[in-house]
Design a protein around this motif. Structure first.
Motif, PDB file in Angstrom:
ATOM      1  N   SER B  69       0.887  -1.180   0.000  1.00  0.00           N
ATOM      2  CA  SER B  69       0.000   0.000   0.000  1.00  0.00           C
ATOM      3  C   SER B  69       0.909   1.209   0.000  1.00  0.00           C
ATOM      4  CB  SER B  69      -0.841   0.063   1.272  1.00  0.00           C
ATOM      5  OG  SER B  69      -1.559  -1.109   1.416  1.00  0.00           O
ATOM      6  N   LYS B  70       0.724   2.079  -0.984  1.00  0.00           N
ATOM      7  CA  LYS B  70       1.675   3.186  -1.125  1.00  0.00           C
ATOM      8  C   LYS B  70       1.027   4.533  -0.867  1.00  0.00           C
ATOM      9  CE  LYS B  70       3.792   0.283  -4.597  1.00  0.00           C
ATOM     10  NZ  LYS B  70       2.694  -0.538  -5.184  1.00  0.00           N
ATOM     11  N   ASP B  71      -0.181   4.518  -0.311  1.00  0.00           N
ATOM     12  CA  ASP B  71      -0.863   5.801  -0.147  1.00  0.00           C
ATOM     13  C   ASP B  71      -0.097   6.720   0.797  1.00  0.00           C
ATOM     14  OD1 ASP B  71      -1.832   3.668   1.609  1.00  0.00           O
ATOM     15  OD2 ASP B  71      -2.747   5.351   2.672  1.00  0.00           O
ATOM     16  N   THR B  72      -0.052   7.978   0.422  1.00  0.00           N
ATOM     17  CA  THR B  72       0.692   8.969   1.192  1.00  0.00           C
ATOM     18  C   THR B  72       0.183  10.338   0.793  1.00  0.00           C
ATOM     19  OG1 THR B  72       2.912   9.748   1.752  1.00  0.00           O
ATOM     20  CG2 THR B  72       2.558   9.103  -0.533  1.00  0.00           C
ATOM     21  N   ALA B  73       0.676  11.376   1.436  1.00  0.00           N
ATOM     22  CA  ALA B  73       0.266  12.738   1.101  1.00  0.00           C
ATOM     23  C   ALA B  73       1.298  13.709   1.634  1.00  0.00           C
ATOM     24  CB  ALA B  73      -1.095  13.051   1.725  1.00  0.00           C
TER      25      ALA B  73
END
Ligand SMILES: C[S@@+](CC[C@H](N)C(=O)[O-])C[C@H]1O[C@@H](n2cnc3c(N)ncnc32)[C@H](O)[C@@H]1O
Lengths: 122, 350
Positions: B69-73
């Motif tokens: 999972s690579k979700d980031t912000a």
């Protein structure tokens, strides 16, 4: 409950934005052009405005300028929300007094981010 | 996918990355591996599993990459970055004032937003002008690192977390994308690295971030990684974890500073724990002067950048006075004579 006004000439966008902002715990009102928006502000200042730029009667820039001159108009957080996505346009909006800027299309996460950045929600 | 194939693949993924896939995650496995089947022209999951068993290394890497999972912000969760900017950076400016350098590690940097958010904080601190600052970004995913390396983001990505003024300040628009200022890009060194592997070749760090990476691991693996991270951290170092990844009572290597915000201090038996970069100490009041009023306000309040405009001017002057800017509005020169207090003289440690 904090109040947020959604100003956009598209009903679809108003509904979409209002739903997102309501989920953030705000009471929402809507206006479909700049003049209506300012009229509503004279009656009662909201805490925040999500404001379209290009509208048939009085655009977002004119609304922001006018709002900032009104008594109490300085306390409202103005979020310009528009398809204009050039740095020049963004700068113009900030220069007349917008606090934040959303480039369309947007989603709930983007709106939430902007509300956090403005200290409107924790 | 048969139960046997699932078990093999889940075991493989766990061994290589630490990611735990329980039986109910079959759909996740299939969803994420579907693109791997396509790009490698495989007919079925059985085909994929057979080739994994065969030890095809390109397929191994692609499978692990696809499962992450690579979700980031940018400025994800905001609070830790306020802490970094208003507590850690001023502390570093004093504590490392002689060598004028420090190092930060982002373990699990994904597509780069986290490391570049730190880079922007560093760049916005005038007191650190001329310092040598290194931000190392590690990830197991080659595809994420490629995006990080390019440092060019879509309109959607840049609107997740970036204040609009920060966007204008540090990015230029290229067609429909926004490119990070190359000088900020240059602050960050990216490396393909597995946090399950030894990390000591990387050297030691003053600040370590490992946010939203450990959540996917089982307890023992988590403890092992934390142990490794603690060895990388200098004695007064800071560790940032994700917001909901509390390790209080789990790992003795760290002491919670603000567990809700995922902020921890290195915990050394011999070291006075109060003397941490993560803790506001008396010297910090003085070091606030190191930062321009704008930067301080923007991050101390966590509120509108234009808050200042909305404050009446006398209120603003009052605040500015409190922040130590009684005379000049912007930069303050500061001689680095004030030292990080020695443990013996630090009231908090007695
Ligand atoms: C959910 S992202 C978090 C990104 C960023 N730290 C944040 O908080 O926004 C997790 C990242 O950790 C990486 N990762 C997971 N397991 C890893 C491992 N064993 N070694 C290195 N990186 C790993 C993934 O590839 C992914 O990019």
């Amino acid at each position: 409950m904090k109040r947020c006004m959604i100003v956009d000439d598209s009903r679809v966008i108003r509904r979409f934005a209002a739903k997102i902002v309501q989920d953030l715990g705000f009471e929402t009102t809507e206006a479909e052009d700049g003049r209506q928006a300012l009229q509503a502000c004279r009656d009662q200042m909201p805490d925040a405005i999500v404001l379209d730029w290009e509208m048939p009667v009085m655009d977002g820039i004119a609304v922001t300028e006018e709002l900032r001159r009104m008594p109490g108009g300085n306390r409202v957080a103005v979020i310009m929300c528009t398809v204009k996505n050039e740095p020049k346009s963004i700068q113009e909006a900030l220069d007349v007094g917008a606090d934040e800027y959303i480039m369309k299309p947007f989603d709930s996460e983007i709106v939430r981010t902007k509300f956090v950045l403005l200290g409107l929600i924790g | 996918m048969t139960p046997d194939e699932f078990a093999y693949t889940a075991g493989f993924v766990k061994e290589r990355s630490g990611l735990v896939l329980t039986r109910d995650k079959g759909y996740l496995l299939e969803n994420r591996l579907m693109p791997v089947l396509r790009t490698h022209n495989l007919k079925s999951f059985s085909d994929l599993v057979a080739r994994l068993r065969n030890g095809e290394s390109a397929l191994h890497a692609a499978t692990i990459d696809a499962m992450m999972s690579k979700d980031t912000a940018f400025f994800r969760d905001w609070k830790p970055f306020v802490h970094f900017r208003t507590v850690v950076l001023p502390n570093l400016a004093v504590a490392r004032g002689i060598k004028k350098s420090f190092r930060i590690l982002c373990a699990g940097v994904s597509t780069g937003q986290e490391a570049y958010s730190l880079a922007m904080c560093v760049r916005d601190a005038p007191a650190l002008e001329g310092w040598s600052v290194e931000i190392a970004g590690l990830d197991i995913s080659a595809s994420a690192l490629k995006i990080a390396d390019d440092a060019c983001y879509s309109q959607f990505d840049i609107q997740r977390g970036l204040p609009i003024r920060t966007l204008l300040q540090h990015f230029t628009k290229e067609d429909d994308y926004w490119r990070l200022d190359p000088s900020l890009r240059a602050l960050v060194k990216l490396q393909a690295w597995n946090v399950l592997d030894e990390m000591f070749p990387l050297g030691r760090f003053d600040v370590v971030l490992c946010r939203n990476v450990l959540v996917y691991l089982d307890l023992q693996t988590k403890l092992d990684v934390l142990q490794k991270l603690s060895r990388l951290l200098v004695d007064d170092g800071v560790l940032y974890l994700g917001l909901n990844e509390t390790i209080t009572g789990v790992s003795g290597n760290f002491r919670a500073v603000d567990a809700d915000a995922g902020i921890y201090a290195a915990h050394r038996g011999t070291h006075p724990s109060a003397l941490s970069l993560a803790t506001k100490i008396e010297t910090q009041r003085k070091t606030r002067r190191l930062f321009s009023t704008g930067a301080l306000f923007r991050f101390a309040s966590g509120a509108a950048f234009s808050q200042r405009r909305r404050l009446s001017s006398s209120r603003f002057r009052q605040l500015r006075f409190r922040a130590g800017h009684s005379r000049g509005p912007t930069r303050f020169r500061y001689s680095f004579r004030r030292r990080w207090p020695s443990p013996a003289s630090c009231a908090a440690c007695k």
